[in-house]
Motif scaffolding. Sequence first.
Motif, mmCIF file in Angstrom:
data_model
loop_
_atom_site.group_PDB
_atom_site.id
_atom_site.type_symbol
_atom_site.label_atom_id
_atom_site.label_comp_id
_atom_site.label_asym_id
_atom_site.label_seq_id
_atom_site.Cartn_x
_atom_site.Cartn_y
_atom_site.Cartn_z
ATOM 1 N N CYS A 143 108.365 -35.859 -77.416
ATOM 2 C CA CYS A 143 106.881 -35.182 -77.466
ATOM 3 C C CYS A 143 107.362 -33.816 -76.691
ATOM 4 O O CYS A 143 106.307 -32.934 -76.632
ATOM 5 C CB CYS A 143 106.022 -35.968 -76.782
ATOM 6 N N ILE A 144 108.482 -33.351 -76.587
ATOM 7 C CA ILE A 144 108.888 -31.811 -76.121
ATOM 8 C C ILE A 144 108.274 -30.821 -77.050
ATOM 9 O O ILE A 144 108.584 -31.103 -78.224
ATOM 10 C CB ILE A 144 110.309 -31.675 -75.407
ATOM 11 N N GLY A 145 107.375 -29.932 -76.490
ATOM 12 C CA GLY A 145 106.948 -28.716 -77.443
ATOM 13 C C GLY A 145 105.291 -29.276 -77.798
ATOM 14 O O GLY A 145 104.550 -28.588 -78.061
ATOM 15 N N PHE A 146 105.080 -30.393 -77.372
ATOM 16 C CA PHE A 146 103.853 -30.931 -77.683
ATOM 17 C C PHE A 146 102.924 -31.424 -76.366
ATOM 18 O O PHE A 146 101.827 -30.851 -75.740
ATOM 19 C CB PHE A 146 103.562 -31.846 -78.612
ATOM 20 N N TYR A 147 103.528 -32.361 -75.673
ATOM 21 C CA TYR A 147 102.889 -33.000 -74.592
ATOM 22 C C TYR A 147 103.852 -33.168 -73.482
ATOM 23 O O TYR A 147 105.046 -33.055 -73.491
ATOM 24 C CB TYR A 147 102.309 -34.441 -74.886
ATOM 25 N N ASP A 148 103.146 -33.566 -72.174
ATOM 26 C CA ASP A 148 104.148 -33.773 -70.841
ATOM 27 C C ASP A 148 104.925 -35.150 -71.081
ATOM 28 O O ASP A 148 105.908 -35.074 -70.270
ATOM 29 C CB ASP A 148 103.241 -33.627 -69.797
ATOM 30 N N GLU A 149 104.393 -35.964 -71.632
ATOM 31 C CA GLU A 149 104.864 -37.225 -71.674
ATOM 32 C C GLU A 149 104.981 -37.845 -73.141
ATOM 33 O O GLU A 149 104.174 -37.468 -73.939
ATOM 34 C CB GLU A 149 104.368 -38.128 -70.845
ATOM 35 N N PRO A 150 105.950 -38.844 -73.656
ATOM 36 C CA PRO A 150 105.790 -39.548 -74.886
ATOM 37 C C PRO A 150 104.616 -39.921 -75.073
ATOM 38 O O PRO A 150 104.002 -41.184 -74.658
ATOM 39 C CB PRO A 150 106.952 -40.592 -74.819
ATOM 40 N N GLU A 166 115.794 -27.647 -78.467
ATOM 41 C CA GLU A 166 116.338 -27.314 -79.440
ATOM 42 C C GLU A 166 116.010 -28.003 -80.650
ATOM 43 O O GLU A 166 115.878 -27.400 -81.807
ATOM 44 C CB GLU A 166 117.896 -27.149 -79.252
ATOM 45 N N LYS A 167 115.998 -29.260 -80.574
ATOM 46 C CA LYS A 167 115.352 -30.018 -81.589
ATOM 47 C C LYS A 167 114.079 -29.765 -82.522
ATOM 48 O O LYS A 167 113.819 -29.533 -83.516
ATOM 49 C CB LYS A 167 115.678 -31.715 -81.367
ATOM 50 N N TYR A 168 113.229 -29.625 -81.114
ATOM 51 C CA TYR A 168 111.879 -29.296 -81.491
ATOM 52 C C TYR A 168 111.943 -27.851 -82.378
ATOM 53 O O TYR A 168 111.103 -27.571 -83.211
ATOM 54 C CB TYR A 168 111.019 -29.164 -80.328
ATOM 55 N N LYS A 169 112.577 -26.816 -81.662
ATOM 56 C CA LYS A 169 112.617 -25.628 -82.387
ATOM 57 C C LYS A 169 113.189 -25.839 -83.846
ATOM 58 O O LYS A 169 112.513 -24.673 -84.761
ATOM 59 C CB LYS A 169 113.349 -24.670 -81.719
ATOM 60 N N LYS A 170 114.224 -26.499 -83.945
ATOM 61 C CA LYS A 170 114.711 -26.789 -85.242
ATOM 62 C C LYS A 170 113.710 -27.335 -86.086
ATOM 63 O O LYS A 170 113.374 -26.795 -87.451
ATOM 64 C CB LYS A 170 116.014 -27.560 -85.137
#
Length: 85
Positions: free
Chosen positions: A44-51, A77-81
């Motif tokens: 959830c990186i890019g959206f929320y603080d926790e899964p 990096e995965k989020y950005k991709k």
Amino acid sequence: MSLKITSDCINCDICEPECPNEAISYDNKVQKTYVINPDLCTECIGFYDEPTCDKVCPIDCIIKDTDLNETPQQLEEKYKKIWNK
Ligand code: SF4
Ligand code: SF4
């Protein structure tokens, strides 16, 4: 690291629509439960603080996949991709 769903999943359907990366789907061939695509899970990186899937699962059957050793930077990096950021 990506998260994974254990065989305890009761297919309650709650987590699937909550994933911002559409990483969760029902596996009707092998596991017969919901599964997480590690190529799309950013914890959830890019959206929320926790899964968020872990937060909503009523039986706590979503756990970290310790075979997939990814750092927060790699998840970013995965989020950005995924989202062409
Ligand atoms: Fe989706 Fe977030 Fe769960 Fe990963 S941790 S499967 S990105 S809801
Ligand atoms: Fe399975 Fe938990 Fe998702 Fe429900 S919320 S479908 S029990 S992983």
